[in-house]
Design an enzyme around this catalytic site. Structure first.
Site, short mmCIF file in Angstrom:
data_model
loop_
_atom_site.label_atom_id
_atom_site.label_comp_id
_atom_site.label_asym_id
_atom_site.label_seq_id
_atom_site.Cartn_x
_atom_site.Cartn_y
_atom_site.Cartn_z
N HIS A 18 -1.54 14.81 -10.57
CA HIS A 18 -1.32 13.40 -10.20
C HIS A 18 0.15 13.04 -10.41
O HIS A 18 0.54 12.57 -11.48
CB HIS A 18 -2.23 12.48 -11.03
CG HIS A 18 -2.27 11.07 -10.53
ND1 HIS A 18 -3.43 10.45 -10.13
CD2 HIS A 18 -1.28 10.16 -10.33
CE1 HIS A 18 -3.16 9.23 -9.72
NE2 HIS A 18 -1.85 9.03 -9.84
N HIS A 20 3.33 11.23 -7.94
CA HIS A 20 3.74 10.65 -6.65
C HIS A 20 5.15 11.11 -6.32
O HIS A 20 6.03 11.05 -7.20
CB HIS A 20 3.70 9.12 -6.72
CG HIS A 20 2.34 8.56 -6.96
ND1 HIS A 20 1.56 8.01 -5.96
CD2 HIS A 20 1.59 8.48 -8.09
CE1 HIS A 20 0.40 7.59 -6.48
NE2 HIS A 20 0.39 7.88 -7.76
N ARG A 73 15.43 7.77 3.61
CA ARG A 73 15.68 7.46 5.02
C ARG A 73 15.79 8.68 5.92
O ARG A 73 15.97 8.55 7.12
CB ARG A 73 16.99 6.66 5.14
CG ARG A 73 17.13 5.53 4.13
CD ARG A 73 16.80 4.18 4.70
NE ARG A 73 16.84 3.15 3.66
CZ ARG A 73 17.73 2.17 3.62
NH1 ARG A 73 18.66 2.08 4.54
NH2 ARG A 73 17.67 1.27 2.66
N GLY A 172 -2.06 2.18 -4.65
CA GLY A 172 -1.70 0.76 -4.63
C GLY A 172 -2.59 -0.04 -5.56
O GLY A 172 -3.25 0.51 -6.45
N HIS A 199 -7.43 6.80 -6.15
CA HIS A 199 -7.21 6.11 -7.42
C HIS A 199 -8.39 5.15 -7.61
O HIS A 199 -8.85 4.51 -6.65
CB HIS A 199 -5.96 5.24 -7.38
CG HIS A 199 -4.64 5.95 -7.47
ND1 HIS A 199 -4.19 6.81 -6.52
CD2 HIS A 199 -3.66 5.91 -8.41
CE1 HIS A 199 -2.99 7.26 -6.86
NE2 HIS A 199 -2.64 6.73 -8.01
N GLU A 202 -7.95 2.34 -12.62
CA GLU A 202 -6.66 2.25 -13.31
C GLU A 202 -6.38 0.79 -13.67
O GLU A 202 -6.01 0.49 -14.79
CB GLU A 202 -5.53 2.78 -12.40
CG GLU A 202 -4.12 2.64 -12.99
CD GLU A 202 -3.01 2.98 -12.00
OE1 GLU A 202 -3.25 2.94 -10.78
OE2 GLU A 202 -1.89 3.25 -12.47
N ASP A 280 2.07 10.95 -13.23
CA ASP A 280 2.06 9.82 -12.27
C ASP A 280 3.43 9.62 -11.61
O ASP A 280 3.60 9.94 -10.43
CB ASP A 280 1.59 8.53 -12.97
CG ASP A 280 0.85 7.59 -12.03
OD1 ASP A 280 0.64 7.96 -10.85
OD2 ASP A 280 0.48 6.49 -12.46
N1 HPA Z 1 -1.47 3.65 -8.89
C1 HPA Z 1 -1.50 3.11 -7.67
N2 HPA Z 1 -0.49 3.25 -6.83
C2 HPA Z 1 0.58 3.95 -7.21
C3 HPA Z 1 0.66 4.51 -8.46
C4 HPA Z 1 -0.43 4.37 -9.34
O1 HPA Z 1 -0.45 4.86 -10.47
N3 HPA Z 1 1.85 5.15 -8.55
C5 HPA Z 1 2.47 4.97 -7.37
N4 HPA Z 1 1.71 4.24 -6.55
ZN ZN Z 2 -0.91 7.28 -9.25
#
Ligand code: HPA
Ligand code: ZN
Length: 336
Positions: A18, A20, A73, A172, A199, A202, A280
């Site tokens: 996990h 991003h 970009r 999101g 997700h 959270e 994350d």
């Molecule tokens: N949760 C939801 N959206 C996200 C996260 C997250 O932890 N990190 C980046 N976008």
């Molecule tokens: Zn995440």
């Protein structure tokens, strides 16, 4: 912190499930891009950027995340991020990672889809060649943009089907963004052979995790921390081996939990839920994979075998090829 525990964690071959891509951008990369695009509102000074990365709450975090995302970009920008992530993973003794990319948001920010794909492909090749790191992709739906983003993300994923793509995600905000509205896209993705990794839990309660399981066929859950409040859900996750991608430092930094000591990870483990540890958005949270393992081991007073089990959980929960899994488990067996 005992030095031998630190050395033990560093020596453990680890898997990251996990992370991003945008959130993995190093401070150096972000300040360089921020200088190039002063209109984006991202600080180009490292000390100011560090303060910029102090989050009042989850929504504030997302606002900052989206500002950094808008700095990307070109294919070269994406390539640099991917290779930088691979370098950072290798330094954590992590040779396999599943990386979340949000194509729909990049397209909205004006990055052409072909440039995104070119940067991912060239970066992935360089990650393997230069750092010995295998990267897999999770293309995720930005939930706040609704079903149109679901459809576009699915079409982009299936039309292009880049090498290494293993799953469809959903990110999101969760509050006010029901999981069920994305069911058709997850159904189609699963029929096309992609895994389901939304997700959930959270920033909202266990009902969101139930919905991810029932409506989206979730095979793993991003975060899933609020599952701890629902014993029936914990039993379901344990029985069906639905792993949680727990990101403890992230949860503290976005103020979903007060402290690591207050994190429900102990309860998740006690109920037999397959827990994995992840970062994350590492530089945004000041997190590293070794740091997550160390902090959890210390806070929970884990024995070495229990720490190694967390690393094993991630291998089992990954969507890596079987040969890769076996090799990782063998390496783990050599250390613990
Ligand atoms: N949760 C939801 N959206 C996200 C996260 C997250 O932890 N990190 C980046 N976008
Ligand atoms: Zn995440």
């Amino acid at each position: 912190m005992p030095e031998n525990l630190r050395a033990f964690v560093a020596a453990l071959p680890k898997v990251e499930l996990h992370v991003h891509l945008v959130g993995s951008a190093s401070m150096r990369t972000v300040t360089r891009l921020a200088r190039r695009h002063p209109d984006a509102g991202v600080p180009a000074d490292p000390a100011v950027l560090r303060r910029f990365y102090t989050f009042r709450d989850f929504d504030h975090f997302l606002t900052v995340y989206w500002a950094v995302q808008a700095l990307l970009r070109s294919a070269a920008d994406i390539h640099e991020l991917v290779v930088g992530l691979a370098r950072d993973l290798a330094a954590q003794n992590c040779r396999y990672a599943e990386v979340t990319v949000t194509p729909y948001n990049h397209l909205l920010d004006g990055l052409p889809g072909d440039d995104l794909l070119a940067g991912l492909a060239s970066g992935r090749a360089a990650a393997a060649a230069e750092h010995g790191v295998e990267l897999a992709w999770c293309f995720d739906i930005p939930g706040e943009k609704g079903p149109v983003a679901g459809r576009e993300t699915l079409v982009f994923a299936l039309r292009n089907r880049p090498e290494g793509l293993v799953s469809l995600g959903l990110g999101g905000p969760e509050v006010g963004v029901g999981r069920a509205q994305f069911a058709p896209f997850f159904t189609a993705a699963r029929e096309a052979g992609l895994h389901s990794v939304p997700h959930a839990g959270e920033t909202s309660g266990p009902a969101t995790v139930w919905s991810a399981v029932h409506d989206l066929g979730a095979e793993r859950i991003g975060h899933g921390t609020s599952s701890a409040a629902d014993p029936r859900l914990l039993a379901h996750l344990a029985e069906h081996r639905i792993a949680l991608e727990v990101c403890p430092t992230s949860n503290v930094r976005t103020r979903q939990v007060e402290s690591l000591a207050a994190h429900p990870i102990r309860r998740l483990l006690d109920h037999g839920v397959p827990v994995t540890l992840n970062t994350d958005d590492p530089p945004m949270f000041g997190a590293t994979l070794n740091g997550e393992y160390l902090a959890v081991a210390e806070t929970l007073g884990l024995r070495r075998a229990e720490v190694a089990q967390l690393a094993r959980n991630a291998v089992h929960a990954s969507f890596a090829e079987d040969t890769r899994k076996q090799a990782l488990l063998a390496q783990l067996g050599g250390v613990a």
